[in-house]
Scaffold this motif. Structure first.
Motif, PDB file in Angstrom:
ATOM      1  N   LYS A   1       0.778  -1.242  -0.147  1.00 59.59           N
ATOM      2  CA  LYS A   1       0.136   0.003   0.035  1.00 59.59           C
ATOM      3  C   LYS A   1       0.593   1.272   0.004  1.00 59.59           C
ATOM      4  CE  LYS A   1      -2.585  -0.731   3.608  1.00 59.59           C
ATOM      5  NZ  LYS A   1      -3.592  -0.722   4.448  1.00 59.59           N
TER       6      LYS A   1
ATOM      7  N   THR B   1       2.794   1.647  -3.578  1.00 56.67           N
ATOM      8  CA  THR B   1       2.072   1.856  -4.658  1.00 56.67           C
ATOM      9  C   THR B   1       1.068   3.071  -4.627  1.00 56.67           C
ATOM     10  OG1 THR B   1       0.300   0.421  -4.137  1.00 56.67           O
ATOM     11  CG2 THR B   1       1.996  -0.465  -5.425  1.00 56.67           C
ATOM     12  N   GLY B   2       0.629   3.430  -3.382  1.00 54.57           N
ATOM     13  CA  GLY B   2      -0.109   4.271  -3.024  1.00 54.57           C
ATOM     14  C   GLY B   2      -1.908   3.898  -2.957  1.00 54.57           C
ATOM     15  N   LEU B   3      -1.729   2.816  -3.219  1.00 53.41           N
ATOM     16  CA  LEU B   3      -2.990   2.040  -3.407  1.00 53.41           C
ATOM     17  C   LEU B   3      -3.740   1.466  -2.060  1.00 53.41           C
ATOM     18  CD1 LEU B   3      -2.631  -0.420  -6.267  1.00 53.41           C
ATOM     19  CD2 LEU B   3      -3.387   1.839  -6.565  1.00 53.41           C
TER      20      LEU B   3
ATOM     21  N   GLN C   1      -8.054  -1.396  -3.249  1.00 47.14           N
ATOM     22  CA  GLN C   1      -7.372  -1.694  -4.548  1.00 47.14           C
ATOM     23  C   GLN C   1      -6.407  -2.697  -4.986  1.00 47.14           C
ATOM     24  OE1 GLN C   1      -6.313   2.593  -4.150  1.00 47.14           O
ATOM     25  NE2 GLN C   1      -7.494   3.206  -6.026  1.00 47.14           N
TER      26      GLN C   1
ATOM     27  N   HIS D   1       2.051  -0.960 -11.065  1.00 50.56           N
ATOM     28  CA  HIS D   1       0.884  -0.405 -10.072  1.00 50.56           C
ATOM     29  C   HIS D   1       1.106   1.044  -9.227  1.00 50.56           C
ATOM     30  CE1 HIS D   1      -1.472  -3.838 -11.543  1.00 50.56           C
ATOM     31  NE2 HIS D   1      -0.366  -4.626 -11.010  1.00 50.56           N
ATOM     32  N   ASN D   2       2.325   1.296  -9.484  1.00 46.23           N
ATOM     33  CA  ASN D   2       2.782   2.426  -8.535  1.00 46.23           C
ATOM     34  C   ASN D   2       2.165   3.779  -8.856  1.00 46.23           C
ATOM     35  OD1 ASN D   2       4.072   4.241  -6.927  1.00 46.23           O
ATOM     36  ND2 ASN D   2       6.205   3.693  -7.636  1.00 46.23           N
ATOM     37  N   ASN D   3       1.379   4.534  -7.764  1.00 47.07           N
ATOM     38  CA  ASN D   3       1.083   5.764  -8.225  1.00 47.07           C
ATOM     39  C   ASN D   3       1.722   6.711  -7.538  1.00 47.07           C
ATOM     40  OD1 ASN D   3      -1.270   4.585  -9.552  1.00 47.07           O
ATOM     41  ND2 ASN D   3      -2.552   4.339  -7.733  1.00 47.07           N
ATOM     42  N   ASN D   4       2.574   6.224  -6.605  1.00 54.46           N
ATOM     43  CA  ASN D   4       3.379   7.272  -5.884  1.00 54.46           C
ATOM     44  C   ASN D   4       4.869   7.471  -7.069  1.00 54.46           C
ATOM     45  OD1 ASN D   4       1.955   7.452  -3.693  1.00 54.46           O
ATOM     46  ND2 ASN D   4       3.071   5.416  -2.911  1.00 54.46           N
ATOM     47  N   LEU D   5       4.441   8.465  -8.113  1.00 54.96           N
ATOM     48  CA  LEU D   5       5.590   8.690  -8.868  1.00 54.96           C
ATOM     49  C   LEU D   5       6.411   9.887  -8.496  1.00 54.96           C
ATOM     50  CD1 LEU D   5       3.709   8.224 -12.084  1.00 54.96           C
ATOM     51  CD2 LEU D   5       5.175   6.271 -11.009  1.00 54.96           C
TER      52      LEU D   5
END
Length: 102
Positions: free
Chosen positions: A46, A49-51, A55, A97-101
Protein backbone atom coordinates in the motif's frame (compact mmCIF):
# COMPACT_ATOMS: atom_id res chain seq x y z
CA UNK A 1 -6.34 -15.48 -5.41
CA UNK A 2 -6.86 -12.07 -3.85
CA UNK A 3 -4.53 -10.67 -1.20
CA UNK A 4 -7.41 -10.66 1.29
CA UNK A 5 -7.79 -14.43 0.80
CA UNK A 6 -4.24 -15.24 1.89
CA UNK A 7 -4.17 -17.15 5.17
CA UNK A 8 -1.35 -17.64 7.65
CA UNK A 9 -1.35 -21.38 6.93
CA UNK A 10 -0.85 -20.68 3.21
CA UNK A 11 2.17 -18.53 3.97
CA UNK A 12 3.61 -21.09 6.38
CA UNK A 13 3.26 -23.82 3.75
CA UNK A 14 4.96 -21.62 1.17
CA UNK A 15 7.84 -21.04 3.61
CA UNK A 16 7.97 -24.78 4.35
CA UNK A 17 6.92 -24.45 7.96
CA UNK A 18 4.90 -27.44 9.13
CA UNK A 19 2.69 -26.30 11.99
CA UNK A 20 1.89 -29.95 12.77
CA UNK A 21 5.53 -30.55 13.71
CA UNK A 22 5.72 -27.59 16.07
CA UNK A 23 5.15 -28.07 19.76
CA UNK A 24 3.97 -25.85 22.58
CA UNK A 25 4.75 -22.18 22.25
CA UNK A 26 6.59 -22.67 18.95
CA UNK A 27 3.32 -22.93 17.02
CA UNK A 28 1.93 -19.77 18.60
CA UNK A 29 5.18 -17.88 17.99
CA UNK A 30 5.25 -18.89 14.32
CA UNK A 31 1.56 -18.05 13.90
CA UNK A 32 2.17 -14.61 15.41
CA UNK A 33 5.21 -14.09 13.17
CA UNK A 34 3.33 -14.99 10.00
CA UNK A 35 0.40 -12.80 11.03
CA UNK A 36 2.77 -9.87 11.45
CA UNK A 37 4.65 -10.69 8.22
CA UNK A 38 1.34 -10.66 6.32
CA UNK A 39 0.38 -7.30 7.82
CA UNK A 40 3.79 -5.78 7.05
CA UNK A 41 3.71 -7.07 3.44
CA UNK A 42 0.26 -5.56 2.84
CA UNK A 43 1.30 -2.24 4.36
CA UNK A 44 4.46 -2.20 2.26
CA UNK A 45 2.45 -2.74 -0.93
CA UNK A 46 0.00 0.00 0.00
CA UNK A 47 2.73 2.48 0.90
CA UNK A 48 4.89 1.64 -2.13
CA UNK A 49 2.04 1.93 -4.64
CA UNK A 50 -0.25 4.46 -3.02
CA UNK A 51 -3.17 2.05 -3.41
CA UNK A 52 -5.76 1.24 -0.75
CA UNK A 53 -6.33 -2.23 0.67
CA UNK A 54 -9.43 -2.53 -1.50
CA UNK A 55 -7.43 -1.54 -4.59
CA UNK A 56 -4.61 -4.01 -3.95
CA UNK A 57 -7.25 -6.72 -3.70
CA UNK A 58 -8.28 -5.94 -7.28
CA UNK A 59 -4.88 -7.04 -8.61
CA UNK A 60 -4.18 -10.74 -8.15
CA UNK A 61 -0.52 -10.27 -9.06
CA UNK A 62 -0.01 -8.71 -5.62
CA UNK A 63 -0.58 -12.17 -4.14
CA UNK A 64 2.84 -13.38 -5.27
CA UNK A 65 4.36 -10.16 -3.96
CA UNK A 66 2.96 -10.94 -0.51
CA UNK A 67 4.31 -14.49 -0.65
CA UNK A 68 7.79 -13.35 -1.71
CA UNK A 69 7.96 -10.57 0.89
CA UNK A 70 6.76 -12.89 3.67
CA UNK A 71 9.24 -15.58 2.66
CA UNK A 72 12.05 -13.05 2.74
CA UNK A 73 11.01 -11.73 6.16
CA UNK A 74 10.73 -15.29 7.46
CA UNK A 75 14.14 -16.28 6.12
CA UNK A 76 15.88 -13.22 7.56
CA UNK A 77 13.72 -13.05 10.71
CA UNK A 78 13.07 -9.35 10.24
CA UNK A 79 9.90 -7.30 10.22
CA UNK A 80 11.32 -4.79 7.73
CA UNK A 81 11.67 -4.67 3.97
CA UNK A 82 14.70 -3.06 2.35
CA UNK A 83 13.40 -1.03 -0.61
CA UNK A 84 16.89 -0.80 -2.09
CA UNK A 85 17.21 -4.59 -2.22
CA UNK A 86 13.83 -5.75 -3.56
CA UNK A 87 13.37 -8.99 -5.44
CA UNK A 88 13.13 -8.26 -9.20
CA UNK A 89 9.67 -9.84 -9.48
CA UNK A 90 8.39 -7.79 -6.53
CA UNK A 91 9.91 -4.58 -7.89
CA UNK A 92 8.42 -5.18 -11.34
CA UNK A 93 4.91 -5.97 -10.13
CA UNK A 94 4.88 -3.05 -7.70
CA UNK A 95 6.18 -0.78 -10.48
CA UNK A 96 3.24 -1.73 -12.71
CA UNK A 97 0.82 -0.37 -10.14
CA UNK A 98 2.83 2.46 -8.58
CA UNK A 99 0.85 5.68 -8.15
CA UNK A 100 3.59 7.31 -6.06
CA UNK A 101 5.66 8.67 -8.91
CA UNK A 102 7.21 11.59 -7.06
Amino acid sequence: MKVSEIKVDDLANYCRVDFEQLEGDEKQIETNNFTMFLKVAKEFIKNYTGLSEKQIDEHEDFTIVVYILVNDMHDTRTFTIDKSNLNVVVSTILGFHNNNLL
